[in-house]
Design a protein around this motif. Structure first.
Motif, PDB file in Angstrom:
ATOM      1  N   VAL A   7      26.491  34.343  -1.849  1.00 44.38           N
ATOM      2  CA  VAL A   7      26.280  33.025  -1.599  1.00 44.38           C
ATOM      3  C   VAL A   7      24.893  32.952  -0.691  1.00 44.38           C
ATOM      4  CG1 VAL A   7      26.888  30.899  -0.511  1.00 44.38           C
ATOM      5  CG2 VAL A   7      28.569  32.516  -1.755  1.00 44.38           C
ATOM      6  N   LEU A   8      24.123  32.253  -1.393  1.00 44.22           N
ATOM      7  CA  LEU A   8      22.575  31.859  -0.623  1.00 44.22           C
ATOM      8  C   LEU A   8      22.776  30.755   0.356  1.00 44.22           C
ATOM      9  CD1 LEU A   8      20.152  32.756  -3.475  1.00 44.22           C
ATOM     10  CD2 LEU A   8      20.686  34.175  -1.426  1.00 44.22           C
ATOM     11  N   ARG A   9      23.317  29.542  -0.400  1.00 44.68           N
ATOM     12  CA  ARG A   9      23.314  28.522   0.458  1.00 44.68           C
ATOM     13  C   ARG A   9      24.348  27.392  -0.403  1.00 44.68           C
ATOM     14  NH1 ARG A   9      19.055  24.221  -1.062  1.00 44.68           N
ATOM     15  NH2 ARG A   9      17.878  25.204  -2.583  1.00 44.68           N
ATOM     16  N   ARG A  10      24.718  26.452   0.026  1.00 42.15           N
ATOM     17  CA  ARG A  10      25.287  25.277  -0.257  1.00 42.15           C
ATOM     18  C   ARG A  10      24.235  24.040  -0.843  1.00 42.15           C
ATOM     19  NH1 ARG A  10      29.911  23.392  -1.941  1.00 42.15           N
ATOM     20  NH2 ARG A  10      31.091  25.314  -0.892  1.00 42.15           N
ATOM     21  N   VAL A  11      24.121  23.909  -1.860  1.00 40.48           N
ATOM     22  CA  VAL A  11      22.889  23.063  -2.450  1.00 40.48           C
ATOM     23  C   VAL A  11      23.274  21.602  -2.501  1.00 40.48           C
ATOM     24  CG1 VAL A  11      21.477  22.402  -4.509  1.00 40.48           C
ATOM     25  CG2 VAL A  11      22.194  24.836  -4.365  1.00 40.48           C
ATOM     26  N   THR A  12      24.417  21.152  -2.904  1.00 43.89           N
ATOM     27  CA  THR A  12      25.047  19.749  -2.851  1.00 43.89           C
ATOM     28  C   THR A  12      26.696  20.083  -2.209  1.00 43.89           C
ATOM     29  OG1 THR A  12      25.726  19.696  -5.195  1.00 43.89           O
ATOM     30  CG2 THR A  12      23.759  18.726  -4.510  1.00 43.89           C
ATOM     31  N   SER A  19      23.087  34.831  -5.329  1.00 46.20           N
ATOM     32  CA  SER A  19      22.227  35.707  -5.702  1.00 46.20           C
ATOM     33  C   SER A  19      22.755  36.917  -6.433  1.00 46.20           C
ATOM     34  CB  SER A  19      21.642  36.228  -4.506  1.00 46.20           C
ATOM     35  OG  SER A  19      20.889  37.565  -4.714  1.00 46.20           O
ATOM     36  N   ILE A  20      22.526  37.140  -7.555  1.00 47.73           N
ATOM     37  CA  ILE A  20      23.039  38.269  -8.478  1.00 47.73           C
ATOM     38  C   ILE A  20      22.352  39.425  -8.294  1.00 47.73           C
ATOM     39  CG2 ILE A  20      23.981  38.852 -10.831  1.00 47.73           C
ATOM     40  CD1 ILE A  20      24.329  35.851 -11.224  1.00 47.73           C
ATOM     41  N   PRO A  21      22.918  40.391  -8.031  1.00 49.61           N
ATOM     42  CA  PRO A  21      22.156  41.820  -7.996  1.00 49.61           C
ATOM     43  C   PRO A  21      21.508  42.134  -9.200  1.00 49.61           C
ATOM     44  CG  PRO A  21      24.467  42.126  -7.184  1.00 49.61           C
ATOM     45  CD  PRO A  21      24.268  40.690  -7.727  1.00 49.61           C
ATOM     46  N   THR A  22      20.223  42.532  -9.191  1.00 47.98           N
ATOM     47  CA  THR A  22      19.397  42.991 -10.308  1.00 47.98           C
ATOM     48  C   THR A  22      18.901  41.904 -11.333  1.00 47.98           C
ATOM     49  OG1 THR A  22      20.994  43.890 -11.638  1.00 47.98           O
ATOM     50  CG2 THR A  22      20.337  45.521 -10.017  1.00 47.98           C
ATOM     51  N   TYR A  23      19.366  40.682 -11.014  1.00 47.16           N
ATOM     52  CA  TYR A  23      19.105  39.538 -11.931  1.00 47.16           C
ATOM     53  C   TYR A  23      17.613  39.175 -11.615  1.00 47.16           C
ATOM     54  CZ  TYR A  23      19.382  35.375 -14.537  1.00 47.16           C
ATOM     55  OH  TYR A  23      19.552  34.378 -15.496  1.00 47.16           O
ATOM     56  N   GLY A  24      17.257  38.868 -10.394  1.00 44.64           N
ATOM     57  CA  GLY A  24      15.919  38.433 -10.142  1.00 44.64           C
ATOM     58  C   GLY A  24      15.808  36.762  -9.970  1.00 44.64           C
ATOM     59  N   SER A  28      23.202  28.919  -9.847  1.00 43.94           N
ATOM     60  CA  SER A  28      24.073  27.979  -8.974  1.00 43.94           C
ATOM     61  C   SER A  28      25.277  27.700  -9.799  1.00 43.94           C
ATOM     62  CB  SER A  28      23.363  26.689  -8.648  1.00 43.94           C
ATOM     63  OG  SER A  28      23.062  25.797 -10.088  1.00 43.94           O
ATOM     64  N   ILE A  29      26.155  27.697  -9.156  1.00 46.13           N
ATOM     65  CA  ILE A  29      27.809  27.265  -9.795  1.00 46.13           C
ATOM     66  C   ILE A  29      28.332  26.033  -9.174  1.00 46.13           C
ATOM     67  CG2 ILE A  29      27.927  29.599 -10.806  1.00 46.13           C
ATOM     68  CD1 ILE A  29      29.906  29.853  -8.420  1.00 46.13           C
ATOM     69  N   ARG A  30      29.018  25.559  -9.921  1.00 47.72           N
ATOM     70  CA  ARG A  30      30.005  24.337  -9.503  1.00 47.72           C
ATOM     71  C   ARG A  30      31.327  24.819  -8.570  1.00 47.72           C
ATOM     72  NH1 ARG A  30      34.012  20.204 -11.606  1.00 47.72           N
ATOM     73  NH2 ARG A  30      33.565  18.475 -10.366  1.00 47.72           N
ATOM     74  N   ASP A  31      31.060  24.668  -7.518  1.00 50.70           N
ATOM     75  CA  ASP A  31      32.278  25.065  -6.551  1.00 50.70           C
ATOM     76  C   ASP A  31      32.784  23.827  -5.416  1.00 50.70           C
ATOM     77  OD1 ASP A  31      34.204  26.908  -5.346  1.00 50.70           O
ATOM     78  OD2 ASP A  31      32.538  27.408  -3.813  1.00 50.70           O
ATOM     79  N   SER A  32      33.501  22.960  -5.854  1.00 53.32           N
ATOM     80  CA  SER A  32      33.818  21.819  -5.058  1.00 53.32           C
ATOM     81  C   SER A  32      35.197  22.122  -4.191  1.00 53.32           C
ATOM     82  CB  SER A  32      33.802  20.660  -5.720  1.00 53.32           C
ATOM     83  OG  SER A  32      34.879  20.718  -6.707  1.00 53.32           O
ATOM     84  N   THR A  33      35.691  23.079  -4.527  1.00 52.56           N
ATOM     85  CA  THR A  33      36.965  23.482  -3.988  1.00 52.56           C
ATOM     86  C   THR A  33      37.165  24.298  -2.665  1.00 52.56           C
ATOM     87  OG1 THR A  33      37.602  25.200  -5.473  1.00 52.56           O
ATOM     88  CG2 THR A  33      38.355  23.095  -5.926  1.00 52.56           C
ATOM     89  N   THR A  34      36.270  25.279  -2.733  1.00 51.99           N
ATOM     90  CA  THR A  34      36.080  26.033  -1.558  1.00 51.99           C
ATOM     91  C   THR A  34      35.153  25.922  -0.511  1.00 51.99           C
ATOM     92  OG1 THR A  34      34.766  27.856  -2.541  1.00 51.99           O
ATOM     93  CG2 THR A  34      37.170  28.235  -2.986  1.00 51.99           C
ATOM     94  N   VAL A  36      32.637  27.923   1.173  1.00 59.85           N
ATOM     95  CA  VAL A  36      32.136  29.234   1.477  1.00 59.85           C
ATOM     96  C   VAL A  36      30.896  29.128   2.301  1.00 59.85           C
ATOM     97  CG1 VAL A  36      32.803  30.168  -0.702  1.00 59.85           C
ATOM     98  CG2 VAL A  36      30.843  28.934  -0.567  1.00 59.85           C
ATOM     99  N   ALA A  37      30.496  30.242   2.981  1.00 61.42           N
ATOM    100  CA  ALA A  37      29.504  30.268   4.124  1.00 61.42           C
ATOM    101  C   ALA A  37      28.504  31.258   3.214  1.00 61.42           C
ATOM    102  CB  ALA A  37      30.154  30.840   5.293  1.00 61.42           C
ATOM    103  N   LYS A  38      27.284  30.991   4.041  1.00 62.15           N
ATOM    104  CA  LYS A  38      26.228  31.914   3.351  1.00 62.15           C
ATOM    105  C   LYS A  38      26.612  33.542   3.708  1.00 62.15           C
ATOM    106  CE  LYS A  38      21.302  32.572   4.682  1.00 62.15           C
ATOM    107  NZ  LYS A  38      20.061  32.220   5.330  1.00 62.15           N
ATOM    108  N   GLY A  39      26.379  34.408   2.785  1.00 58.41           N
ATOM    109  CA  GLY A  39      26.534  35.543   2.850  1.00 58.41           C
ATOM    110  C   GLY A  39      27.936  36.145   2.384  1.00 58.41           C
ATOM    111  N   GLN A  40      28.656  35.291   2.096  1.00 58.85           N
ATOM    112  CA  GLN A  40      29.963  35.816   1.318  1.00 58.85           C
ATOM    113  C   GLN A  40      29.831  36.001  -0.101  1.00 58.85           C
ATOM    114  OE1 GLN A  40      32.567  32.436   1.806  1.00 58.85           O
ATOM    115  NE2 GLN A  40      33.614  33.347   3.702  1.00 58.85           N
ATOM    116  N   THR A  41      30.788  36.789  -0.621  1.00 59.42           N
ATOM    117  CA  THR A  41      30.493  37.492  -1.829  1.00 59.42           C
ATOM    118  C   THR A  41      31.676  36.550  -2.793  1.00 59.42           C
ATOM    119  OG1 THR A  41      32.056  39.148  -1.751  1.00 59.42           O
ATOM    120  CG2 THR A  41      29.757  39.729  -1.410  1.00 59.42           C
ATOM    121  N   ILE A  42      31.159  36.332  -4.056  1.00 59.33           N
ATOM    122  CA  ILE A  42      31.825  35.563  -4.952  1.00 59.33           C
ATOM    123  C   ILE A  42      31.903  36.456  -6.259  1.00 59.33           C
ATOM    124  CG2 ILE A  42      32.273  33.631  -6.705  1.00 59.33           C
ATOM    125  CD1 ILE A  42      31.184  32.160  -4.427  1.00 59.33           C
ATOM    126  N   GLU A  43      33.108  36.549  -6.832  1.00 56.79           N
ATOM    127  CA  GLU A  43      33.132  37.278  -7.839  1.00 56.79           C
ATOM    128  C   GLU A  43      33.091  36.472  -9.297  1.00 56.79           C
ATOM    129  OE1 GLU A  43      37.370  38.714  -9.438  1.00 56.79           O
ATOM    130  OE2 GLU A  43      36.399  40.590  -9.013  1.00 56.79           O
TER     131      GLU A  43
END
Length: 92
Positions: A7-12, A19-24, A28-34, A36-43
């Protein structure tokens, strides 16, 4: 297949930037339920569209992401569909 994104940051209130590794590129994804903080990983789970020698293309719901094979991991094994009737016709 699954990809672990950071997770880079919360946009809205309902979207987060990843940030997806090796993607460059940021993603952004929709995530209104959790909350999350900067630096956490999401699968992120998706299906493989194409496999090459040095790249794997994964469809993550809508966007298509091409990453290194080292980044993706198998979540569920592929099981081909089973046939109820044989392919060969019965002799008459």
């Amino acid at each position: 297949m699954a990809i672990d994104a950071t997770v880079l940051r919360r946009v809205t209130d309902d979207r987060i930037s990843l940030s997806i590794p090796t993607y460059g590129f940021p993603h952004s994804i929709r995530d209104s339920t959790t909350k999350v903080a900067k630096g956490q990983t999401i699968e992120l789970i998706g299906s493989v569209t194409r496999i090459e020698k040095d790249a794997v293309t994964v469809t993550l719901g809508g966007p298509i992401v091409t990453v290194s094979p080292d980044v993706v991991r198998l979540v569920a094994a592929y099981k081909p569909p089973t046939r109820k009737t044989p392919l060969i016709d019965k002799p008459t």
